[in-house]
Design a protein around this motif. Structure first.
Motif, PDB file in Angstrom:
ATOM      1  N   LYS A   1      46.877  64.939  62.758  1.00 34.70           N
ATOM      2  CA  LYS A   1      47.456  64.148  62.200  1.00 34.70           C
ATOM      3  C   LYS A   1      48.065  64.640  60.358  1.00 34.70           C
ATOM      4  N   ILE A   2      48.606  63.907  60.067  1.00 28.73           N
ATOM      5  CA  ILE A   2      50.297  64.120  58.912  1.00 28.73           C
ATOM      6  C   ILE A   2      49.016  64.153  57.369  1.00 28.73           C
ATOM      7  N   LYS A   3      49.170  64.654  56.479  1.00 26.08           N
ATOM      8  CA  LYS A   3      48.362  64.101  55.461  1.00 26.08           C
ATOM      9  C   LYS A   3      50.351  64.248  54.293  1.00 26.08           C
TER      10      LYS A   3
ATOM     11  N   LEU B   1      53.263  67.922  52.410  1.00 23.05           N
ATOM     12  CA  LEU B   1      52.715  67.800  53.735  1.00 23.05           C
ATOM     13  C   LEU B   1      51.555  68.581  54.131  1.00 23.05           C
ATOM     14  N   GLN B   2      50.817  67.545  54.839  1.00 26.52           N
ATOM     15  CA  GLN B   2      49.662  68.481  55.467  1.00 26.52           C
ATOM     16  C   GLN B   2      50.095  68.364  56.390  1.00 26.52           C
ATOM     17  N   GLY B   3      49.766  69.231  57.667  1.00 23.90           N
ATOM     18  CA  GLY B   3      50.040  68.944  59.077  1.00 23.90           C
ATOM     19  C   GLY B   3      50.782  68.938  59.846  1.00 23.90           C
ATOM     20  N   VAL B   4      52.095  69.577  58.851  1.00 24.55           N
ATOM     21  CA  VAL B   4      53.440  69.332  59.478  1.00 24.55           C
ATOM     22  C   VAL B   4      53.800  70.831  59.454  1.00 24.55           C
TER      23      VAL B   4
ATOM     24  N   MET C   1      50.823  59.923  62.676  1.00 28.26           N
ATOM     25  CA  MET C   1      50.345  60.935  63.935  1.00 28.26           C
ATOM     26  C   MET C   1      51.470  61.127  64.588  1.00 28.26           C
ATOM     27  N   MET C   2      52.031  62.744  64.076  1.00 26.48           N
ATOM     28  CA  MET C   2      53.099  63.051  64.558  1.00 26.48           C
ATOM     29  C   MET C   2      53.449  62.733  66.163  1.00 26.48           C
ATOM     30  N   LYS C   3      54.130  62.454  66.012  1.00 29.08           N
ATOM     31  CA  LYS C   3      54.610  62.291  67.436  1.00 29.08           C
ATOM     32  C   LYS C   3      54.268  63.431  68.704  1.00 29.08           C
ATOM     33  N   GLY C   4      53.591  63.356  69.999  1.00 27.05           N
ATOM     34  CA  GLY C   4      53.910  64.467  70.745  1.00 27.05           C
ATOM     35  C   GLY C   4      52.608  65.003  70.310  1.00 27.05           C
ATOM     36  N   THR C   5      52.268  64.883  68.461  1.00 28.63           N
ATOM     37  CA  THR C   5      51.004  65.874  68.799  1.00 28.63           C
ATOM     38  C   THR C   5      49.442  64.671  68.120  1.00 28.63           C
ATOM     39  N   ASP C   6      48.034  66.265  68.470  1.00 28.86           N
ATOM     40  CA  ASP C   6      46.842  65.469  68.061  1.00 28.86           C
ATOM     41  C   ASP C   6      46.889  65.473  66.660  1.00 28.86           C
TER      42      ASP C   6
END
Lengths: 90, 312
Positions: free
Chosen positions: A8-10, A67-70, A1-6
């Motif tokens: 999820k990075i794929k 990368l997904q979620g970034v 999980m990316m710091k400070g966010t909800d």
């Protein structure tokens, strides 16, 4: 999980395109990748570690890591004109 | 109803049109779905007809080119910049580092291989513009299909998808993704020029000390050069990663990867690419999105290389 966010990075690694350079293994600060010698490709083993620094995304010579979620442009300065062109490449 | 397609040429070599014909049997699938209403290499029409899709090949070098692209934009619903010249300026854009007068001087007045001494000047000849520009500097472009020329596979995918009203299913990977060479870490400590030695056909050029632009070039060619023994010269133009980031450039990206694969110093690789900048940047130095990068100082590198060559 990316710091400070909800969010999820794929990490999507296209192993057909991977050339086995191991540069992603070298640059990743949180050891997300491992190298499979027998198949000569990298693989994602600790996806949860990912902090979304995009080091692997930019170093990968065959550009086979996505990368997904970034956000590619939120935390890193990107040229708006270049972004526009990149989105229209076919 | 068939989709009306118009193709047009500006300053270019017609290679993209030849690549279109190279679809061979697949051309029949495309031709069944489209109606080619304008194509200067097939039929001579003076006016651009109305069309759904306009494919423009070549960069804007003369005032005729400027008129052509502006007229195409008015007549076509969507415009595709077709090939490296239209997208990034291409080889014609490489003379952007010289003034028109210097080019005329070299070609017509002091050309070592001919005896001409007259600069052609007639109202029938289109006026030469100050610089060669990719077409997106003159008109709005809907899609970019780079490649020198784009491989027929990508032309087929692009056209059939757009006819079907969706985006093509092609990836934005670099040339390395289609190259069969293995990227090994080696102890090579010296850079090699293309003419030196015989490279191992199984191992990546970067690992062997040869500068190859495969990792920074978009795959619109299916990697014929590195697979047959020649380092990539970057004719398809840069990957989105280089285009998007003002601080990422061809020379720094290649140098970073090569320095990690070999024992060659990153600074030496950057210096080598700067010394031969007109070769390594030849296909895209005309594109403002690349040449306006704050680190792209080609004229300075040219002066330094000349100074270095004079002292040797």
């Amino acid at each position: 999980m990316m710091k400070g966010t909800d969010q999820k990075i794929k990490i999507l690694l296209d192993d057909k395109a991977c050339r086995g350079c191991q540069l992603c293994v070298d640059v990743c600060p949180v050891e997300v990748f491992t190298f499979d010698k027998a198949r000569n490709t990298a693989s994602v083993t600790k996806e949860d570690n990912c902090i979304g620094c995009l080091s692997c995304y930019y170093i990968c010579p065959p550009t086979c890591i996505d990368l997904q979620g970034v956000s590619y442009s939120k935390n890193f300065y990107c040229d708006s004109e270049g972004m526009k062109i990149a989105s229209r490449l076919i | 109803m068939k989709v009306r397609v118009a193709t047009e040429q500006c300053s270019t070599c017609a290679g993209c049109h030849v690549s279109f014909v190279d679809l061979h049997e697949k051309l029949l699938d495309v031709v069944n779905a489209i109606d080619i209403v304008y194509c200067p290499i097939l039929a001579d029409f003076k006016e651009h007809p109305e069309a759904d899709v306009g494919l423009i090949e070549g960069c804007v070098r003369t005032d005729h080119d400027r008129h052509v692209v502006e007229d195409m934009r008015k007549k076509c619903k969507s415009i595709i910049a077709w090939g490296t010249c239209a997208c990034w300026g291409g080889i014609c854009g490489a003379n952007t580092v010289f003034k028109p007068q210097e080019i005329f001087d070299k070609v017509y007045l002091n050309n070592p291989s001919t005896v001409t001494n007259i600069i052609p000047d007639s109202p029938r000849i289109p006026k030469f513009e100050n610089e060669a520009l990719p077409i997106d500097q003159i008109i709005d472009v809907d899609f970019y299909m780079p490649g020198c020329p784009p491989h027929p596979y990508f032309i087929f995918e692009g056209l059939t998808s757009l006819i079907a009203g969706k985006l093509p299913d092609t990836t934005l990977r670099s040339v390395c993704a289609k190259c069969n060479r293995r990227m090994d870490k080696t102890d090579v400590s010296e850079l090699k020029r293309n003419i030196e030695g015989i490279p191992d056909p199984e191992v990546c050029f970067l690992s062997q000390g040869y500068i190859c632009l495969g990792s920074v070039s978009l795959d619109r060619c299916l990697a014929p050069c590195p697979n047959t023994g020649m380092p990539c010269i970057g004719c398809t133009g840069p990957t989105p990663r280089v285009i998007m980031n003002p601080y990422r450039d061809i020379r720094t990206e290649v140098a970073e990867r090569m320095a990690k694969l070999t024992k060659i110093k990153e600074a030496d690789i950057i210096k080598e690419i700067e010394n031969f900048a007109r070769t390594y940047y030849s296909y895209y130095m005309g594109a403002p999105v690349l040449r306006n990068k704050p680190t792209f100082l080609i004229k300075k590198w040219m002066r330094e290389a000349e100074k270095e060559a004079a002292t040797v």
